[in-house]
Write an enzyme that holds these catalytic residues in place. Structure first.
Site, mmCIF file in Angstrom:
data_model
loop_
_atom_site.group_PDB
_atom_site.id
_atom_site.type_symbol
_atom_site.label_atom_id
_atom_site.label_comp_id
_atom_site.label_asym_id
_atom_site.label_seq_id
_atom_site.Cartn_x
_atom_site.Cartn_y
_atom_site.Cartn_z
ATOM 1 N N LYS A 37 0.847 -1.185 0.442
ATOM 2 C CA LYS A 37 0.055 0.727 0.482
ATOM 3 C C LYS A 37 0.859 1.154 -0.403
ATOM 4 O O LYS A 37 0.566 2.380 -0.356
ATOM 5 C CB LYS A 37 -1.096 0.309 1.093
ATOM 6 C CG LYS A 37 -0.096 0.148 2.645
ATOM 7 C CD LYS A 37 -0.772 0.355 3.634
ATOM 8 C CE LYS A 37 -0.400 0.545 4.849
ATOM 9 N NZ LYS A 37 -0.729 0.068 6.141
ATOM 10 N N ARG A 132 -5.820 1.345 16.831
ATOM 11 C CA ARG A 132 -6.646 1.158 15.641
ATOM 12 C C ARG A 132 -7.414 0.511 16.050
ATOM 13 O O ARG A 132 -8.723 0.030 16.706
ATOM 14 C CB ARG A 132 -5.613 1.684 14.249
ATOM 15 C CG ARG A 132 -5.966 1.588 13.143
ATOM 16 C CD ARG A 132 -5.259 2.617 12.172
ATOM 17 N NE ARG A 132 -4.398 0.904 11.776
ATOM 18 C CZ ARG A 132 -3.623 1.162 10.684
ATOM 19 N NH1 ARG A 132 -2.942 1.698 10.799
ATOM 20 N NH2 ARG A 132 -3.223 -0.260 10.501
HETATM 21 C C1 LIG Z 1 -0.184 -0.216 6.754
HETATM 22 C C2 LIG Z 1 0.280 -2.235 7.695
HETATM 23 C C3 LIG Z 1 1.210 -2.169 7.685
HETATM 24 C C4 LIG Z 1 2.705 -2.685 6.542
HETATM 25 O O1 LIG Z 1 2.773 -1.223 7.762
HETATM 26 P P1 LIG Z 1 4.760 -0.731 7.289
HETATM 27 O O2 LIG Z 1 4.577 0.447 8.379
HETATM 28 O O3 LIG Z 1 4.292 -0.295 5.837
HETATM 29 O O4 LIG Z 1 5.150 -1.854 7.503
HETATM 30 C C5 LIG Z 1 1.423 -4.064 8.328
HETATM 31 N N1 LIG Z 1 -0.431 -4.261 8.550
HETATM 32 C C6 LIG Z 1 -1.466 -2.903 9.430
HETATM 33 C C7 LIG Z 1 -2.254 -3.596 9.696
HETATM 34 C C8 LIG Z 1 -1.353 -2.293 7.706
HETATM 35 O O5 LIG Z 1 -2.078 -1.584 8.026
#
Ligand SMILES: *Cc1c(COP(=O)(O)O)cnc(C)c1O
Length: 366
Positions: A37, A132
Site C-alpha cells: 500500500k 486502531r
Molecule cells: C500498513 C500496515 C502494515 C505495514 O506497515 P509498514 O509501516 O508499511 O510496514 C502492516 N499491517 C497493517 C495492519 C497495516 O495497516
C-alpha cells in the site's frame, strides 16, 4: 501529459531490500508479508517483493491485491485493513486472508466463502494499546476465535495478529510482543491446536528482529516501509539500516522558474494556501527555483529530500515546490530536472497522483 514529474522506481533495489528483510526474519523463524500500500500497490513492486522472498502480498485496498494478481504475482494475498461489510464478497474473491475484529463481518465473509466455494483465512486482530483495529476485551477475543473455528465452515482461523505504531504511536516493545504471544497461547489452549500464524506487526516491529528479543511464538511480520522506503527506523529510531537501499523511489521534477529574489516575503504576512502562518528566514538575495510538482501530489514538503548538494527545499504550494538553489553546483534553468528522495507519506501520494508518471528501472536480481 508531459514527461515530468515522474517517479523512478528501482525494482532491483526493491527486491534486494525485500531479500535483506526476509533473510533477517527467516533467521528467527519469521515469515514476511510484503505490504504494497505504501506505493499504491504498483504490481511491479509486488512482483519484486515476491522475487525477494516475501510469503504473501498484502494491502489495505482490494484493488491493489487484484492488480498484483492480474500482474501474475501468485503469492497468497492478504487484506490488512478490516474489510468493509459491503466488500465481503470482493474480500473473499480477491484476498486469501484478511485481518478481522468484528463477528458480524466474519459472518458475512463466511457466507461469501461458502457461496463462492472458497476457503478464506482469518487473522484475528488483538488491540494492544495503539487504539486502531483489534479486539481489546480478552473474553471477546477468545469467544470470537472459537466462533471462527467452530461456527464458520467457510473460514479458516489462520492465527492472530496485532498492529502498533500507526495511530497511538505505541512501540512494539518486547513486552507488547510477549502479550501477543501469551494471547496466542490462550487461543491455542481454547482450540486445542497450534495456530499457524502469529503476526507481530509492521515495519516498526522489525527492531525486535534486529535486537533479537522477539518472542519465539511470533512467526510473521507485515512489512511495507522497511522494504519500500527504508528510512524510518534509521531516521526516527536510530537503527543502523545501512543494509537497505533508501532510494528505491526517486521523484524527478522540472524547473519552471529560476531567479534571484529576496529570501523574506515582502509585505504583511497572513496565511499560506494551507491556512498555516509560517515564518521565513531572511538570508538576503538568493537564487531560487520553482519545480513543477506540489502538495497536491505529495502533501508533505518536509518529507521530500533534495538529492542534489546545495539545493534546499523552502516550501511548497499545491503545484509548486520552492527551492533555494544559491549554493547549487550548477546554474539551474527552466527545463532542468531536480531529484528528491521520499519518505513514506509522499511515496504513497505521488504513486497515487494521476499527474505523476511512473518509470521502472533495475532488473531482477540474479
Ligand atoms: C500498513 C500496515 C502494515 C505495514 O506497515 P509498514 O509501516 O508499511 O510496514 C502492516 N499491517 C497493517 C495492519 C497495516 O495497516
Amino acid at each position: 501529459m508531459g514527461e515530468y514529474p515522474l517517479i523512478e522506481v528501482d525494482l532491483g533495489k526493491l527486491e534486494r531490500n525485500a531479500r535483506a528483510i526476509v533473510d533477517r526474519c527467516a533467521a528467527l523463524g519469521i515469515g514476511v508479508t510484503g505490504v504494497i500500500k505504501g506505493c499504491s500497490g504498483l504490481p511491479e513492486c509486488a512482483a519484486a517483493m515476491a522475487r525477494g522472498g516475501c510469503a504473501h502480498i498484502a494491502s489495505s485496498r482490494l484493488d491493489e491485491l487484484a492488480g498484483a494478481r492480474a500482474h501474475g504475482v501468485d503469492l497468497p494475498t492478504m487484506m490488512i485493513r478490516i474489510p468493509m461489510p459491503s466488500e465481503a464478497a470482493d474480500t473473499v474473491r480477491l484476498a486469501d486472508i484478511s485481518l478481522n475484529s468484528e463477528l458480524s463481518t466474519l459472518a458475512l465473509l463466511d457466507g461469501e466463502a461458502r457461496k463462492q466455494g472458497r476457503r478464506h483465512g482469518i487473522l484475528l486482530m488483538a488491540e494492544l494499546g495503539d487504539l486502531r483495529e483489534g479486539i481489546w476485551d480478552r473474553g471477546e477475543f477468545l469467544e470470537t476465535a472459537v466462533a471462527v473455528e467452530r461456527g464458520f465452515g467457510g473460514l479458516d482461523l489462520l492465527g492472530i495478529g496485532t498492529n502498533l505504531g500507526c495511530y497511538g504511536s505505541i512501540a512494539p516493545t518486547a513486552e507488547k510482543m510477549e502479550a501477543l504471544a501469551e494471547l496466542a497461547g490462550l487461543v491455542e489452549g481454547e482450540l486445542g491446536r497450534k495456530l499457524e500464524m502469529v503476526s507481530g506487526g509492521a515495519s516498526t516491529a522489525f527492531p525486535r528482529v534486529m535486537d533479537r528479543d522477539m518472542p519465539g511464538a511470533i512467526n510473521n511480520l507485515r512489512i511495507g516501509e522497511n522494504i519500500l522506503i527504508g528510512r524510518d527506523l534509521a531516521d526516527l529510531w536510530g537503527y543502523d539500516m545501512g543494509f537497505l537501499h533508501n532510494d528505491v523511489f526517486v521523484l524527478k521534477a522540472e524547473i519552471i522558474e529560476a531567479k534571484t529574489k529576496p529570501s523574506h516575503p515582502i509585505g504583511e504576512i497572513m496565511f499560506d494556501a494551507f491556512r498555516n502562518r509560517p515564518t521565513y528566514e531572511d538570508r538576503g538575495l538568493r537564487k531560487r527555483a520553482l519545480a513543477a510538482v506540489g502538495k497536491a501530489d505529495y502533501a508533505w514538503a518536509d518529507h521530500l529530500l533534495p538529492l542534489e548538494e546545495g539545493i534546499q527545499l523552502l516550501g511548497a504550494s499545491s503545484d509548486h515546490t520552492i527551492l533555494d538553489v544559491e549554493d547549487a553546483r550548477r546554474d539551474l534553468r527552466p527545463g532542468d530536472v531536480v531529484e528528491f528522495g521520499l519518505c513514506y507519506g509522499p511515496a504513497v501520494l505521488l504513486t497515487h497522483s494521476p499527474g505523476v508518471r511512473i518509470v521502472f528501472k533495475g532488473s531482477p536480481v540474479a
